[in-house]
Write an enzyme that holds these catalytic residues in place. Sequence first.
Site, mmCIF file in Angstrom:
data_model
loop_
_atom_site.group_PDB
_atom_site.id
_atom_site.type_symbol
_atom_site.label_atom_id
_atom_site.label_comp_id
_atom_site.label_asym_id
_atom_site.label_seq_id
_atom_site.Cartn_x
_atom_site.Cartn_y
_atom_site.Cartn_z
ATOM 1 N N HIS A 1 -2.773 -8.392 16.971
ATOM 2 C CA HIS A 1 -3.759 -9.214 17.673
ATOM 3 C C HIS A 1 -4.901 -8.388 18.265
ATOM 4 C CE1 HIS A 1 -1.300 -8.375 21.389
ATOM 5 N NE2 HIS A 1 -2.481 -8.434 21.964
ATOM 6 N N ASP B 1 3.559 -8.662 14.945
ATOM 7 C CA ASP B 1 2.371 -8.322 15.738
ATOM 8 C C ASP B 1 2.112 -6.815 15.735
ATOM 9 O OD1 ASP B 1 0.105 -8.905 17.189
ATOM 10 O OD2 ASP B 1 1.101 -8.767 19.134
ATOM 11 N N GLY C 1 -5.198 -5.173 27.801
ATOM 12 C CA GLY C 1 -5.673 -3.851 27.405
ATOM 13 C C GLY C 1 -4.543 -2.894 27.080
ATOM 14 N N ASN C 2 -3.330 -3.207 27.580
ATOM 15 C CA ASN C 2 -2.156 -2.407 27.234
ATOM 16 C C ASN C 2 -1.622 -2.733 25.834
ATOM 17 O OD1 ASN C 2 -1.395 -2.288 30.555
ATOM 18 N ND2 ASN C 2 -0.948 -0.480 29.324
ATOM 19 N N SER C 3 -2.087 -3.825 25.252
ATOM 20 C CA SER C 3 -1.587 -4.245 23.945
ATOM 21 C C SER C 3 -1.652 -3.114 22.938
ATOM 22 C CB SER C 3 -2.411 -5.417 23.416
ATOM 23 O OG SER C 3 -2.149 -6.583 24.130
ATOM 24 N N THR D 1 3.520 -5.522 23.588
ATOM 25 C CA THR D 1 2.859 -6.571 22.830
ATOM 26 C C THR D 1 2.569 -7.842 23.613
ATOM 27 O OG1 THR D 1 2.947 -7.800 20.734
ATOM 28 C CG2 THR D 1 5.009 -7.570 21.950
ATOM 29 N N ILE E 1 3.282 -10.359 27.577
ATOM 30 C CA ILE E 1 3.790 -10.478 28.936
ATOM 31 C C ILE E 1 4.095 -11.938 29.235
ATOM 32 C CG2 ILE E 1 2.519 -8.478 29.812
ATOM 33 C CD1 ILE E 1 0.466 -10.390 31.024
ATOM 34 N N LEU E 2 4.935 -12.146 30.231
ATOM 35 C CA LEU E 2 5.095 -13.469 30.820
ATOM 36 C C LEU E 2 4.310 -13.476 32.121
ATOM 37 C CD1 LEU E 2 8.869 -14.406 30.380
ATOM 38 C CD2 LEU E 2 6.907 -15.489 29.311
#
Length: 444
Positions: A102, A132, A207-209, A225, A227-228
Amino acid sequence: MRRMIYRAGGTFAPALAAAVSILAAGSAVAQTGPSSPIPYDAERGVFSFAGGLERALPAVVQVTTLGRSGGPSSGDSEPRPISAGSGAIIDAREGVVVTNNHVVEGGRKFTVDLADGRIFDAVLVGADKATDLAVLRIEGDGAASGLTQIEVANSDALRTGDLAFAVGYPLGLDQTLTMGVISGLGRSGMGDRIEDYIQTDAAVNSGNSGGPLLDSRGRLIGVNTSILSSGGGGNDGIAFAVPSRIMMYVVNQLRTTGEVKRGQTGAILGSLNPERARDFGLGIVRGAVIEDVAPGSSAEAAGLRRGDIVTRIQNRPVSNAGTVAAAIGIAEPGTTVEVVYLRDGREGRAALRVEPGSERLAAIGLEAALARGATFRSTAEGVQVVAVEGGSPAAAAGLQAGDIVEGIDGGDAAGLADLERLAAPGERRLTVRRGTEAVEVVLP
């Protein structure tokens, strides 16, 4: 960072508080080695994980995706930044970077920024929506550029309670390191994807993705990938990472062929939930329900039947259908996976052979069917969608679990046999009933 809304309220104890407790208990220990509760830097007189982590940080990069500008046409066709995330160099010689799908989706060009300030162009090697994950290659001679690669550890060795560190470029900041613990393993059920996530409470934000999740020795154990979030997309201490076991399988396939080819078993699966557990009279709510078994398939040869509940696969507990899909999805065709299942309250075991994936777009059983990434079941209301695989044509078209298929290409869809029309390549138009509305879905 993909965000998922978590409605249940609650709090979490930051990992820093746990670390402080450890420090307080072991503050008198001024040594290194296995007997020390936390690494101690005698020269500076501080407890620190820097010695192990600093080796990994130069390999953590920022990924910028450039695509077509969405503004008014002015003759300027140069691509503009459309998204940004993080990544990790896993092969310095070849300049190979792993990140999230993504992060790079829709991109025409890509740049990779190193922690030392250098910037490189990169090309997309391949991407896999179902996990992903995506692979980029830095253009130019990676070895001559002095790149650093990250060490990859086996995620199967992880235990709940292990320390974990997330590294990336969140919220427009420079490279950032956060600490937490492994909160859980084998997480799934966040969507219809190939899921077997590591859960952590290390702070992960937009941004951590694509950035790495590290162990306390600085080794990559997962790729952050999603978060909740209870609202606003902020960090609530619940983040998920694709484990390195799945990452390496996908990366190797993408580097070799540019795509991921998955095997099949002929078992059409659904997820066990409290409602279905009551219907089956079960005292468990986790597992994968075999909705149907394709005639002549390896699942039929293994003796599996409709209604069996798969509880373990490859000695790993099964949370839902996603767990089984993840195990089958990274098994080489021709290999055998061991499954444990319940039938009429009794436990059984089967050796399930993974067969090469078929080019056929539909598998039709007596009670259920699988077509273009969607699982259908014959119900009193008609042909109902019971599951949609993430990254599949059905997901891309917007088909949803619960939809009732009423027509295909202008013709009626009275039963599962009518789904045979989805087996032929080409675009298909479905008319589905969603609640009280009629919706048209175009399957590519």
